[in-house]
Design an enzyme around this catalytic site. Structure first.
Site, PDB file in Angstrom:
ATOM      1  N   ARG A  52      12.489  11.910   3.085  1.00  0.00           N
ATOM      2  CA  ARG A  52      11.405  12.270   2.166  1.00  0.00           C
ATOM      3  C   ARG A  52      11.716  11.602   0.825  1.00  0.00           C
ATOM      4  O   ARG A  52      12.781  11.014   0.646  1.00  0.00           O
ATOM      5  CB  ARG A  52      11.195  13.783   2.039  1.00  0.00           C
ATOM      6  CG  ARG A  52      12.363  14.680   2.151  1.00  0.00           C
ATOM      7  CD  ARG A  52      13.373  14.591   1.036  1.00  0.00           C
ATOM      8  NE  ARG A  52      12.758  14.649  -0.282  1.00  0.00           N
ATOM      9  CZ  ARG A  52      13.308  14.217  -1.386  1.00  0.00           C
ATOM     10  NH1 ARG A  52      14.520  13.651  -1.363  1.00  0.00           N
ATOM     11  NH2 ARG A  52      12.704  14.299  -2.538  1.00  0.00           N
ATOM     12  N   ALA A  54       9.218   9.358  -2.155  1.00  0.00           N
ATOM     13  CA  ALA A  54       8.251   8.268  -1.963  1.00  0.00           C
ATOM     14  C   ALA A  54       8.893   6.926  -1.572  1.00  0.00           C
ATOM     15  O   ALA A  54       8.500   6.317  -0.555  1.00  0.00           O
ATOM     16  CB  ALA A  54       7.395   8.131  -3.225  1.00  0.00           C
ATOM     17  N   ARG A  95       2.483  10.862   6.247  1.00  0.00           N
ATOM     18  CA  ARG A  95       2.375  11.740   5.067  1.00  0.00           C
ATOM     19  C   ARG A  95       1.346  11.109   4.137  1.00  0.00           C
ATOM     20  O   ARG A  95       1.335   9.892   3.974  1.00  0.00           O
ATOM     21  CB  ARG A  95       3.720  11.925   4.347  1.00  0.00           C
ATOM     22  CG  ARG A  95       4.631  12.925   5.069  1.00  0.00           C
ATOM     23  CD  ARG A  95       5.792  13.373   4.206  1.00  0.00           C
ATOM     24  NE  ARG A  95       5.436  14.404   3.247  1.00  0.00           N
ATOM     25  CZ  ARG A  95       6.274  14.818   2.289  1.00  0.00           C
ATOM     26  NH1 ARG A  95       7.478  14.273   2.160  1.00  0.00           N
ATOM     27  NH2 ARG A  95       5.911  15.766   1.452  1.00  0.00           N
ATOM     28  N   ASP A 245       5.055  10.161  -6.878  1.00  0.00           N
ATOM     29  CA  ASP A 245       4.622   9.802  -5.519  1.00  0.00           C
ATOM     30  C   ASP A 245       3.476   8.806  -5.528  1.00  0.00           C
ATOM     31  O   ASP A 245       3.306   8.030  -4.579  1.00  0.00           O
ATOM     32  CB  ASP A 245       4.223  11.054  -4.746  1.00  0.00           C
ATOM     33  CG  ASP A 245       5.470  11.797  -4.328  1.00  0.00           C
ATOM     34  OD1 ASP A 245       5.996  12.564  -5.149  1.00  0.00           O
ATOM     35  OD2 ASP A 245       5.952  11.561  -3.206  1.00  0.00           O
ATOM     36  N   ASN A 255       3.108  14.004  -8.460  1.00  0.00           N
ATOM     37  CA  ASN A 255       4.523  14.228  -8.132  1.00  0.00           C
ATOM     38  C   ASN A 255       4.649  15.643  -7.573  1.00  0.00           C
ATOM     39  O   ASN A 255       3.652  16.380  -7.467  1.00  0.00           O
ATOM     40  CB  ASN A 255       5.402  14.028  -9.372  1.00  0.00           C
ATOM     41  CG  ASN A 255       6.881  13.989  -9.024  1.00  0.00           C
ATOM     42  OD1 ASN A 255       7.283  13.290  -8.085  1.00  0.00           O
ATOM     43  ND2 ASN A 255       7.705  14.746  -9.722  1.00  0.00           N
ATOM     44  N   LYS A 256       5.864  16.016  -7.233  1.00  0.00           N
ATOM     45  CA  LYS A 256       6.115  17.314  -6.607  1.00  0.00           C
ATOM     46  C   LYS A 256       5.467  18.461  -7.370  1.00  0.00           C
ATOM     47  O   LYS A 256       5.481  18.473  -8.605  1.00  0.00           O
ATOM     48  CB  LYS A 256       7.641  17.501  -6.532  1.00  0.00           C
ATOM     49  CG  LYS A 256       8.115  18.783  -5.909  1.00  0.00           C
ATOM     50  CD  LYS A 256       7.534  19.062  -4.554  1.00  0.00           C
ATOM     51  CE  LYS A 256       7.732  17.926  -3.567  1.00  0.00           C
ATOM     52  NZ  LYS A 256       6.981  18.144  -2.298  1.00  0.00           N
TER      53      LYS A 256
HETATM   54  O1  MRU Z   1       7.874  16.218  -0.583  1.00  0.00           O
HETATM   55  P1  MRU Z   1       8.894  15.201  -1.038  1.00  0.00           P
HETATM   56  O2  MRU Z   1      10.278  15.748  -1.061  1.00  0.00           O
HETATM   57  O3  MRU Z   1       8.779  13.906  -0.285  1.00  0.00           O
HETATM   58  O4  MRU Z   1       8.475  14.917  -2.527  1.00  0.00           O
HETATM   59  C1  MRU Z   1       9.270  14.058  -3.302  1.00  0.00           C
HETATM   60  C2  MRU Z   1       8.841  13.959  -4.704  1.00  0.00           C
HETATM   61  O5  MRU Z   1       7.857  14.522  -5.130  1.00  0.00           O
HETATM   62  C3  MRU Z   1       9.634  13.030  -5.581  1.00  0.00           C
HETATM   63  O6  MRU Z   1       9.679  13.501  -6.888  1.00  0.00           O
HETATM   64  C4  MRU Z   1       8.962  11.660  -5.573  1.00  0.00           C
HETATM   65  O7  MRU Z   1       8.731  11.235  -4.262  1.00  0.00           O
HETATM   66  C5  MRU Z   1       9.771  10.648  -6.265  1.00  0.00           C
HETATM   67  S1  MRU Z   1      11.232  10.249  -5.352  1.00  0.00           S
HETATM   68  C6  MRU Z   1      12.016   8.976  -6.139  1.00  0.00           C
END
Ligand code: MRU
Length: 357
Positions: A52, A54, A95, A245, A255-256
């Site tokens: 997981r 991005a 995803r 993301d 983002n998350k």
């Molecule tokens: O659901 P995830 O764990 O894939 O989400 C990840 C994030 O939101 C990260 O902050 C984002 O992908 C940046 S990773 C360098």
């Protein structure tokens, strides 16, 4: 893994003619590698979040294309191209929110377009996937340096930072985006402490970011997500540093989940919001963040914690990303340079720039 190799943690390795994936669902308690020899296994690893983050999702997808090509070529050496289409579609759908996935598939499609049906495609595609993998690692080190320069220029605000989710080595080819900046700043003696939000519902902060920071000996403190505003009020936090993301053409940042509320809180408390992301995360075809497809992962991640039912019998919404409006972003750090207060015009200029070295 020895502590030293953890500093160089890499969640994806191409070895034994297969993609080796470090299973991030099991960290930090177990270190289990999954060997993907088929594209279907890569699709499942992305969908089920064994890999997981991005950039890491994009890299895994690129190797997925290599595996697909090998399977299809072995089945029909003169007619492997068309059968790959279904695999490419399955990878693209694994995803929805991280644009790096589509970006990597687009790069691989360009290589595919130059190959003929009678060619053996594996070597050329593998070289392409490895180039994407290596470029991400280099971009992270460069962004780490650029982000640390910003922290150095603004040190009077405080010597602590906050991060959300995991934008570390595990989420990328290695080193990390947001955590890459934190690693660089720590090495230069610019920060004293990292505040880590646990990052519900999937705990990327408490499981993954905490693991990376503790192994590397960077002083870090974990807090529940709802303590973030309080920490921003009482601690000398100069920057909230996060990954992304997908960044829309107008500078909005997906983002998350929880990033948007942190951005609002940071503004109120005088901390800056730094978004660190390679240009493969910028989607100039997406006019604004309102159009970004936000993944909803269903009820169980909210109803249960560590397999234990917590919630009463109630309807659940579980969006796992949110969109921070561009005007709340103080600085965007990419491998092509830094933008203060990103907007469409600046992003267009950035995207037309050559990479920095
Ligand atoms: O659901 P995830 O764990 O894939 O989400 C990840 C994030 O939101 C990260 O902050 C984002 O992908 C940046 S990773 C360098």
């Amino acid at each position: 893994m020895t502590p030293d190799s953890i500093n160089n943690v890499k969640p994806l390795i191409w070895q034994n003619a297969a993609l080796q994936v470090l299973d991030q669902r099991l960290l930090p308690h177990q270190e289990v590698w999954i060997e993907c020899r088929k594209v279907e296994q890569v699709v499942a690893a992305i969908r089920d979040m064994q890999v997981r983050g991005a950039p890491a999702i994009g890299i895994a997808a690129a190797y997925g294309v290599v595996l697909s090509a090998r399977q299809r070529y072995e089945a029909a050496p003169t007619d492997w191209k068309q059968p790959m289409e279904a695999d490419l579609e399955a990878l693209a759908a694994s995803r929805p929110t991280a644009v790096n996935l589509c970006w990597a598939l687009k790069q691989m499609r360009k290589l595919l377009a130059g190959l003929r049906s009678g060619d053996n495609p594996v070597e050329a595609l593998l070289a392409g996937a490895q180039a994407i993998h290596q470029a991400d690692l280099e971009a992270n080190h460069l962004m780490g340096r650029l982000g640390a320069e910003i922290i150095a220029a603004d040190h009077e605000r405080g010597r602590e930072v906050m991060t959300h989710c995991n934008a570390g080595a595990l989420a990328t080819a290695g080193y990390g985006t947001a955590l890459g900046v934190i690693r660089s700043a720590w090495k230069q003696g610019l920060i004293d402490k990292v505040h880590v939000n646990e990052t519900r519902p999937w705990w990327q902060g408490s499981r993954l970011t905490a693991w990376e920071l503790v192994q590397e000996g960077i002083p870090a403190q974990l807090n529940v997500d709802s303590a973030a505003a309080h920490q921003l009020k009482i601690a000398p936090i100069s920057w909230v540093i996060v990954g992304a993301d997908r960044i829309a053409a107008n500078g909005d940042v997906a983002n998350k989940i929880g990033t948007y509320q942190l951005a609002v809180q940071a503004l109120h408390h005088g901390a800056g919001l730094m978004v660190v992301a390679p240009t493969s995360t910028i989607d100039m075809d997406m006019e604004s963040g309102d159009l970004i497809d936000i993944e909803d992962r269903g009820a169980n991640e909210v109803l249960y914690a560590a397999g234990q039912r917590i919630a009463a019998d109630i309807e659940v919404t579980n969006p796992v990303f949110d969109v921070t409006p561009a005007d709340l972003v103080d600085v965007l750090v990419t491998e092509k340079g830094v933008i203060h207060r990103p907007n469409r015009e600046q992003l267009e200029k950035l995207m037309s720039r050559k990479a920095m070295h």
